[in-house]
Scaffold this motif. Structure first.
Motif, mmCIF file in Angstrom:
data_model
loop_
_atom_site.group_PDB
_atom_site.id
_atom_site.type_symbol
_atom_site.label_atom_id
_atom_site.label_comp_id
_atom_site.label_asym_id
_atom_site.label_seq_id
_atom_site.Cartn_x
_atom_site.Cartn_y
_atom_site.Cartn_z
ATOM 1 N N LYS A 313 -27.751 2.284 -18.388
ATOM 2 C CA LYS A 313 -29.011 2.924 -17.997
ATOM 3 C C LYS A 313 -28.783 3.833 -16.788
ATOM 4 O O LYS A 313 -29.204 4.977 -16.768
ATOM 5 C CB LYS A 313 -30.048 1.832 -17.650
ATOM 6 C CG LYS A 313 -31.425 2.126 -18.270
ATOM 7 C CD LYS A 313 -32.454 1.091 -17.858
ATOM 8 C CE LYS A 313 -32.676 0.037 -18.945
ATOM 9 N NZ LYS A 313 -33.218 -1.235 -18.385
ATOM 10 N N GLU A 316 -27.261 7.073 -17.714
ATOM 11 C CA GLU A 316 -28.210 8.023 -18.311
ATOM 12 C C GLU A 316 -29.016 8.713 -17.220
ATOM 13 O O GLU A 316 -29.194 9.934 -17.240
ATOM 14 C CB GLU A 316 -29.143 7.299 -19.292
ATOM 15 C CG GLU A 316 -28.445 6.750 -20.532
ATOM 16 C CD GLU A 316 -27.453 7.729 -21.146
ATOM 17 O OE1 GLU A 316 -27.829 8.901 -21.368
ATOM 18 O OE2 GLU A 316 -26.273 7.340 -21.365
ATOM 19 N N LYS A 319 -26.991 11.205 -15.131
ATOM 20 C CA LYS A 319 -26.610 12.364 -15.954
ATOM 21 C C LYS A 319 -27.734 13.398 -15.943
ATOM 22 O O LYS A 319 -27.486 14.600 -15.888
ATOM 23 C CB LYS A 319 -26.334 11.919 -17.393
ATOM 24 C CG LYS A 319 -24.858 11.678 -17.682
ATOM 25 C CD LYS A 319 -24.668 11.410 -19.160
ATOM 26 C CE LYS A 319 -23.244 11.030 -19.490
ATOM 27 N NZ LYS A 319 -23.161 10.374 -20.806
ATOM 28 N N LYS A 320 -28.992 12.888 -15.985
ATOM 29 C CA LYS A 320 -30.148 13.779 -15.961
ATOM 30 C C LYS A 320 -30.199 14.547 -14.656
ATOM 31 O O LYS A 320 -30.552 15.708 -14.610
ATOM 32 C CB LYS A 320 -31.444 12.952 -16.108
ATOM 33 C CG LYS A 320 -31.768 12.617 -17.561
ATOM 34 C CD LYS A 320 -33.136 11.947 -17.651
ATOM 35 C CE LYS A 320 -33.084 10.702 -18.507
ATOM 36 N NZ LYS A 320 -34.107 9.707 -18.156
#
Ligand code: 4AD
Ligand code: MG
Length: 499
Positions: A313, A316, A319-320
């Motif tokens: 999580k 993710e 990465k954003k």
């Protein structure tokens, strides 16, 4: 002119010195070159500013590439943010050699590639740090034994007899006679102990290990003390004191290296201060087969799953963030993503392994030797080394003394915490001529090659004990390295003879 070493820059603050070394890294802007220079003792950031050096020197410095060799002169400036705490503000640079394109760059390389380039890989920070720790361990071992009046003596490498079973012998031709590379110096150590009382040998040993594991080398260094008039108990006490002394010394003197290796030192600190756990083989087997161990493995699997979800999580999320992040933050995110990737690989491996470990622990049969995974599972429950004694005689060497039941060998193995497995193997030795002769017959060994060894029981036999510490496994544990291949300069193992 004498050389100044990076290690001693603190003694030269605000003075002009000349360093000799190699370029570890180089960054340039229009008016400044930042040279990260290594000299074997450490790293130093050297600043070559266009304003401080001649035009030719500035130009030449700009052509330096990774691992080019140089002499650099400049003023030593204290700077806490810099690696090592000091910077060099250069006034002159002499290029010794411009290196060709260096194969090992800061990007990640596979292990096989790095092993092929071991002769160069040794220059990298982590490898450098591990070798420094290795050196400190060796020195600490000598200091410990010399301080206790032990005499270091050397045992031969060409031998005429096996000592640790015939399956791992390297055979060579010794002028038309069969010779073996020593698997251990022990039998000779016993002869030396009868001459000097307290001795230790420290040398290379050889095992034709066909197994490709992270704990096995075919050539490794063993330190083997042998003590006249010591029983098993005294043997254990000595080994525990020695390991404590070694670990304490490394903690005290090699903090910088342990940091480079990113070693969490909490277990090492406990090892240095707390009593080791001692148990018999039978107790260890019971522990392994227990419900408690099974439950622990279930818990471990569960917590790995949770961690896996959490860091996936996190990956993710960051990465954003990456697209709009500032440059420094981008670098941070890249690093974190790399770390998460490595950790996920580890978690996946654990999750694949756990069911097998559980099965093997539960079904373990008394009388068998512990496999690598059994040792790992047993040791999950302790954060200090464990000394396992009283082994089934069948699985131990012929020279070990047995207890009064004649079924158990007075052997002791020391298992390192954190999954590093056996680092010490030792025992009280059989001191009766008759018993030893029987053993040699039982095991179908060629008695003639052991006659000299039997003499030690014919002429003033005494109770005696000793053990062998595997240097590379000890280095792996103390450094927190996954594989013994990084614990010795040029490892020899199955499929690896070069460089
Ligand atoms: O347990 P081992 O086989 O014991 C002996 O050789 C005895 N003769 C020692 C003695 O009592 N003087 O080996 C001792 C240690 C092991 O605990 C392990 O740390 C290391 O040597 N060792 C190895 N290390 C790397 N690669 C291998 N193939 C090793 N085999 C043993
Ligand atoms: Mg052993």
């Amino acid at each position: 002119m004498s050389i100044t070493y990076i290690k001693s820059l603190a003694n030269h603050q605000d003075q002009s010195v000349t360093l000799k070394g190699w370029i570890y890294n180089i960054r340039s802007s229009k008016a400044i070159h930042f040279l990260e220079v290594r000299d074997g003792t450490g790293l130093c950031q050297c600043i070559v500013a266009a304003d401080d050096v001649s035009e030719e020197v500035f130009e030449a410095a700009g052509h330096l590439k990774q691992e080019s060799s140089l002499e650099i002169t400049g003023k030593v400036i204290k700077d806490d943010r810099s690696i090592g705490g000091y910077e060099l503000h250069a006034t002159d640079v002499k290029v010794i050699q411009i290196a060709e394109n260096y194969p090992i760059t800061p990007k990640e390389h596979g292990v096989e590639f790095l092993m092929e380039n071991r002769h160069l890989w040794l220059r990298s920070q982590r490898q450098w740090a591990a070798m420094r720790v290795r050196n400190e361990i060796i020195f600490a071992i000598h200091t410990f034994f010399q301080g206790r009046g032990f005499v270091q003596m050397d045992s031969p490498i060409f031998t005429g007899n096996a000592a640790e079973g015939s399956t791992t012998l390297f055979e060579t031709d010794y002028f038309d006679e069969k010779a073996y590379l020593a698997q251990t110096g022990q039998l000779y150590g016993e002869a030396l102990a009868m001459a000097h009382g307290l001795i230790y040998t420290f040398g290379p040993t050889f095992r034709a290990e066909k197994s490709k594991t992270r704990r096995h080398l075919t050539e490794f260094w063993m330190m083997e003390p042998e003590m006249a008039f010591y029983d098993l108990e005294m043997n254990m006490d000595l080994a525990e004191d020695m390991i404590k002394a070694v670990v304490s010394t490394v903690l005290e003197k090699r903090q910088e290296e342990l940091k480079i290796l990113e070693r969490d030192t909490s277990v090492l600190e406990k090892t240095a201060s707390d009593a080791f756990k001692r148990m018999t083989y039978t107790e260890a087997v019971d522990k392994l087969k227990s419900d408690q161990t099974a439950a622990l493995l279930d818990e471990m699997a569960e917590s790995r799953e949770t961690e896996k979800d959490e860091i996936t999580k996190e990956r993710e999320e960051i990465k954003k963030e990456h697209g709009s992040a500032k440059k420094w933050r981008k670098a941070q995110i890249d690093q974190r993503i790399k770390d998460i990737g490595a950790r996920l690989d580890q978690i996946e491996e654990d999750l694949r392994n756990i069911p097998g470990w559980k099965e093997s622990a539960r079904n373990f049969e008394w009388g068998n030797d512990f496999g690598g995974s059994d040792e790992t599972v047993l040791m999950m429950q302790y954060d200090v080394p464990v000394i396992v004694t009283h082994w089934p005689a069948e699985i131990k060497a012929f020279y070990m003394k047995r207890d009064e039941t004649d079924k158990l060998a007075l052997g002791m193995d020391i298992l390192a915490p954190e999954g590093y497995g056996e680092i010490v193997g030792g025992s009280q030795r059989e001191d009766s001529l008759e018993v030893l002769e029987e053993r040699i017959a039982e095991e179908d060994l060629d008695k003639s090659v052991f006659e000299w060894y039997l003499d030690l029981r014919r002429f003033g036999s005494v109770p005696h004990s000793g053990y062998g510490l595997g240097l590379e496994r000890t280095v792996a544990w103390i450094c927190g390295l996954q594989h013994v291949r990084e614990t010795i300069p040029f490892p020899r193992m199955l499929g690896r003879l070069r460089p």
